[in-house]
Write an enzyme that holds these catalytic residues in place. Structure first.
Site, PDB file in Angstrom:
ATOM      1  N   LYS A 142       0.835  -1.202   0.000  1.00 29.47           N
ATOM      2  CA  LYS A 142       0.000   0.000   0.000  1.00 29.47           C
ATOM      3  C   LYS A 142       0.872   1.255   0.000  1.00 29.47           C
ATOM      4  O   LYS A 142       2.086   1.169   0.268  1.00 29.47           O
ATOM      5  CB  LYS A 142      -0.904  -0.007   1.237  1.00 29.47           C
ATOM      6  N   ARG A 192     -10.175  -0.106  15.066  1.00 33.38           N
ATOM      7  CA  ARG A 192     -10.100   0.609  13.789  1.00 33.38           C
ATOM      8  C   ARG A 192     -11.102  -0.060  12.852  1.00 33.38           C
ATOM      9  O   ARG A 192     -12.286  -0.047  13.127  1.00 33.38           O
ATOM     10  CB  ARG A 192      -8.653   0.582  13.276  1.00 33.38           C
ATOM     11  N   HIS A 217      -6.487  -7.215  12.616  1.00 39.03           N
ATOM     12  CA  HIS A 217      -5.201  -6.506  12.640  1.00 39.03           C
ATOM     13  C   HIS A 217      -4.770  -6.294  14.088  1.00 39.03           C
ATOM     14  O   HIS A 217      -5.603  -5.999  14.946  1.00 39.03           O
ATOM     15  CB  HIS A 217      -5.361  -5.165  11.916  1.00 39.03           C
ATOM     16  N   TYR A 260      15.402  29.700   8.765  1.00 39.33           N
ATOM     17  CA  TYR A 260      14.295  30.466   9.356  1.00 39.33           C
ATOM     18  C   TYR A 260      14.336  30.466  10.874  1.00 39.33           C
ATOM     19  O   TYR A 260      14.522  29.414  11.496  1.00 39.33           O
ATOM     20  CB  TYR A 260      12.965  29.871   8.906  1.00 39.33           C
ATOM     21  N   CYS A 303      13.750  23.477   5.422  1.00 35.12           N
ATOM     22  CA  CYS A 303      12.855  24.328   4.637  1.00 35.12           C
ATOM     23  C   CYS A 303      12.095  23.476   3.614  1.00 35.12           C
ATOM     24  O   CYS A 303      12.198  22.264   3.612  1.00 35.12           O
ATOM     25  CB  CYS A 303      13.644  25.420   3.924  1.00 35.12           C
ATOM     26  N   MET A 304      11.358  24.141   2.723  1.00 35.20           N
ATOM     27  CA  MET A 304      10.524  23.396   1.781  1.00 35.20           C
ATOM     28  C   MET A 304      11.346  22.599   0.771  1.00 35.20           C
ATOM     29  O   MET A 304      11.013  21.460   0.442  1.00 35.20           O
ATOM     30  CB  MET A 304       9.585  24.354   1.045  1.00 35.20           C
ATOM     31  N   ASP A 305      12.451  23.210   0.307  1.00 38.70           N
ATOM     32  CA  ASP A 305      13.256  22.558  -0.735  1.00 38.70           C
ATOM     33  C   ASP A 305      14.708  22.344  -0.345  1.00 38.70           C
ATOM     34  O   ASP A 305      15.486  21.874  -1.163  1.00 38.70           O
ATOM     35  CB  ASP A 305      13.238  23.407  -2.011  1.00 38.70           C
TER      36      ASP A 305
HETATM   37  C1  LIG Z   1      -0.249  -1.840   6.710  1.00 40.89           C
HETATM   38  C2  LIG Z   1      -0.893  -3.103   7.054  1.00 40.89           C
HETATM   39  C3  LIG Z   1      -0.140  -4.274   7.195  1.00 40.89           C
HETATM   40  C4  LIG Z   1       1.371  -4.295   7.157  1.00 40.89           C
HETATM   41  O1  LIG Z   1       1.846  -3.701   8.351  1.00 40.89           O
HETATM   42  P1  LIG Z   1       3.412  -3.676   8.674  1.00 40.89           P
HETATM   43  O2  LIG Z   1       3.471  -3.222  10.077  1.00 40.89           O
HETATM   44  O3  LIG Z   1       4.015  -2.700   7.722  1.00 40.89           O
HETATM   45  O4  LIG Z   1       3.904  -5.041   8.457  1.00 40.89           O
HETATM   46  C5  LIG Z   1      -0.824  -5.456   7.404  1.00 40.89           C
HETATM   47  N1  LIG Z   1      -2.166  -5.478   7.482  1.00 40.89           N
HETATM   48  C6  LIG Z   1      -2.927  -4.359   7.378  1.00 40.89           C
HETATM   49  C7  LIG Z   1      -4.398  -4.440   7.494  1.00 40.89           C
HETATM   50  C8  LIG Z   1      -2.319  -3.135   7.167  1.00 40.89           C
HETATM   51  O5  LIG Z   1      -3.066  -2.037   7.075  1.00 40.89           O
END
Ligand SMILES: *Cc1c(COP(=O)(O)O)cnc(C)c1O
Length: 390
Positions: A34, A132, A164, A266, A313-315
């Site tokens: 992801k 979650r 999870h 800054y 900074c930004m860049d």
């Molecule tokens: C991101 C995620 C993982 C992987 O987690 P890691 O800690 O990077 O191994 C596994 N399952 C779900 C649902 C996640 O959102």
């Protein structure tokens, strides 16, 4: 042209996944790719992970799952953030498994399945304590009822049960046994309703590395595949035989002598205590360098560590090369990498910025060009996300 550069060692990713395969007794390993593979590049990383033995790939967003199919990846694929109106028909047409946490999710999937004439493969997500996503135990019967009806109607098949972990990085945390028992109770609820999910999965990287009794049928490592550890307090990646895959570098743009008393960047949050040499690094928070690392992180240049001075900074940001630095304009600055040369790691930057290595690599902007070495390098150009295609 951007002067910064990200190098991705695809062979390291392949070797990491191979290593993770050896660390688990689960039959299946899903590499989680992801968020553009945690900033490493979706498609090249997915190919490298498959080469290491990942037989599943996982993305939060449907868009990334579809991009993997378009790039020709044929592994089993699960995507799990399906908002109302998600492109479920496209996912089913692309043979992608989907997740449901609520009965309305089942209804959406079943409707899409009827329209496409394809039987959906669904993983039921339960909240075993993470707080979650996933159905709460009290809501599970309604989810299971909807799943069973849709399954009997032939619209879908319940292939998985998943959840999870909230604190797998903290061995001994009381949530671990509690989540295990909630997970197994959820399985009984499914079984009692005549659903037998073949794929039970719970473990992320920390679960894989530290809790072998929670591996079940499939493990879902993300971070560990990139060679970073979710449990830095227990040791570095080498503790598990893993190697960081990403190196961030840039040329030193300007080198100049300044006198004692020079305020830097800054707000003048740093003032030079003595005469010294400053170097300008052409990367900033616009590239994903955390501003919280102002005055705390270090880089590697000319064979030694140089501290970040003043605000990022930004860049650009400024490093102190020391009083006797030679003119090093153009020298390569290693911002972070595997640590082979003595350069800081993503974990060092995370510590400096008060965050986790996940965030350090994932926030890197795709305006920094990525260069791929090793295994799947031929595919780098075919990365639809990196090249900005939808
Ligand atoms: C991101 C995620 C993982 C992987 O987690 P890691 O800690 O990077 O191994 C596994 N399952 C779900 C649902 C996640 O959102």
């Amino acid at each position: 042209m951007h002067t910064g550069r990200i190098d991705i060692d695809l062979d390291a990713i392949t070797a990491n996944v191979r290593r993770l395969r050896r660390l688990t007794t689960a039959r299946h390993l899903m590499s989680v790719v992801k968020a553009d593979a945690y900033g490493h590049g979706l498609v090249p990383v997915a190919r490298a992970a498959v080469a290491g033995g990942a037989d599943w790939l996982g993305t939060a967003q449907p868009r990334e799952a579809l991009a993997l199919r378009r790039a020709g990846l044929r592994e089993r694929l699960l995507t799990w953030l399906l908002p109302p109106g998600a492109p479920i028909e496209a996912l089913l047409a692309a043979d992608i498994d989907v997740s449901a946490s609520a009965d309305w999710g089942i209804d959406d999937i079943a409707r899409a399945a009827r329209r496409t004439g394809r039987r959906a493969r669904v993983h039921l997500k339960v909240d075993t304590g993470m707080g979650r996503a996933g159905a709460m135990p009290a809501d599970l019967p309604a989810l299971v009822h909807a799943a069973r009806q849709a399954s009997e109607a032939g619209a879908l098949e319940i292939v998985g049960l998943w959840s999870h972990l909230a604190a797998a990085d903290d061995p001994g945390h009381p949530s671990l046994p509690a989540q295990q028992s909630a997970f197994e109770q959820a399985e009984q609820v499914l079984t009692a309703a005549g659903l037998t999910p073949r794929l039970r999965h719970l473990a992320n990287s920390a679960g894989l590395l530290e809790h072998p009794h929670l591996h079940y049928d499939l493990v879902r490592p993300g971070l560990a595949g990139y060679g970073l550890t979710p449990v830095p307090h227990l040791g570095g990646p080498d503790r598990y035989g893993l190697r960081p895959a990403l190196t961030l570098s840039a040329p030193l743009l300007l080198v100049k002598r300044v006198a004692a008393g020079q305020g830097i960047s800054y707000g003048h949050t740093y003032v030079t205590p003595a005469d010294t040499t400053l170097g300008l690094v052409p990367l900033g928070y616009g590239d994903g360098i955390p501003r919280h690392a102002s005055n705390t992180a270090q880089v590697w240049v000319n064979g030694r560590r140089a501290p970040v001075r003043g605000r990022v900074c930004m860049d650009q940001f400024v490093v102190d090369l020391g009083p006797d630095a030679k003119d090093a304009a153009g020298a390569r600055v290693l911002v972070f990498g595997p640590g082979d040369h003595g350069e800081p790691t993503a974990q060092d930057w995370a510590d400096a910025a008060g965050t986790i290595s996940y965030e350090i690599v994932t926030r890197l902007s795709d305006r920094i060009p990525r260069h791929y070495q090793g295994g799947g390098a031929d595919w780098a150009a075919a990365d639809p996300v990196a090249s900005g295609e939808p």
